[in-house]
Design a protein around this motif. Sequence first.
Motif: not given
Length: 335
Positions: A295-310
Motif C-alpha cells: 500500500t502506497g509503495t512507489s517505483f520510479t525508473n525501475c525495471n519491473l518486467s521480471n517481477v511477480e506479485i502474488k
Amino acid sequence: MSVTEAELVKRACKGDSEAFSDLIGRYANAVYGAAYGKLGDFHRAQDIAQEVFVKAFKKLSSLKDPDKLGSWLYAVTNRECLDWLRSSKNESVYDPEHNENIPLHETAEDTWLRKELRNEVWQALSNLTEANRTVTILYYIDDYKIREISSFLGLSVEAVESRLRRSRTILKKELLSMVNENLNQNKLNEEFKKKVFQDERMPETQFRRVAMVESDFDDIDMYKTKFVNINLEGASFDNINMSKTVFHDINMHHAKFIEVGLWEIEIGKCVMGGAYFHDIGMEGKSNTFENCDLTGTSFTNCNLSNVEIKDCDISGLKINGVSIEALLENYSSNK
C-alpha cells in the motif's frame, strides 16, 4: 530465565544474529577497552573491536568450549593489536589526531579541550603497567564486575583485585575520577552493533529479529543476505548489491531503495507501505513479492518486467508517479 552464554554461542553458530548481537553487547566494551589499553587511541580501538567481532562471527564454530568465549575474544584482540603494531612500526601508538570525529557545532576551544582531556587520561593510564592498565580500563569503561574481568582476561579474581588496588594507589582519587568519566564518555553503544552487521565482509549474514529502525546501508555488498523478522522501518539502502537477497516477515514501512541491485530476490510476508524504490534493476530469473502489503509503495525508473506479485495488497501503489489503479484502468480500456 536468562539465556546462558554457551547457548547464545550455539545459536550464533547456526546463523542466529540476534544471539550474536547479544554477545556483542556483552563483550563490545571489553574488547574495545583491551585494545585501547594497548594502542591508546579510541578510534583505532574501535577499528580493532570491529575486526575482532567480524572474525569471531566467521570462526565461532571453531570455539571448542563456549564457556571460554571471553578469554577467546581477548586472545583474538591481542593478536589483532599486535598485527596492527607490526604493520605500523613508523607510526606513533597514540595519535590524538587519528580519524578524529568532531561533534557537530563544536567550537575550536571545545575541540582543543576534548583533545587535552584525552591526552591527560592516556598520560595518566600510561603510568601503569599494561597489565594493570587493562584491568583498570575494563573496570571503569562499562561497569564490568571483577569476576567478569577475571574470566575475560583469564586471571584469578584475586589477581584482578590486586592489579586494581595498585592502579588506584598510583592514580589517586582525582585522576581516577577523570579516567572514569572519559572512558564512559567514549564507550561503545548500539551503533557499534550496526557497524559490525553492516561490515562488507559479512555478506551472507542472516539477520534475524534485529531492530534496525532507520539504519543506513550505503555502498556495501549484501549478496545473498537473509533478513528474517526484522524492523527495518525507515531504513535506507543506497548503491548496494542485494542480489539473491531474501526478505521474510519484515516491517519495511517507508524504507528507501536507491540504485540497488535487486536481482532474483524473494520478498514474503512484508509490510512495505510507503516504501520507495528508485533506479532499481530487478533482473535475473525471477523477482517475487508474495503476501506483502505494498500500500502506497512507489517505483520510479525501475525495471519491473521480471517481477511477480502474488497475493499482495497493491492499493495506492505508484509506478513512475502513476497509481496502479490508473494504470490498470488504462490497460483495460485499451484491450
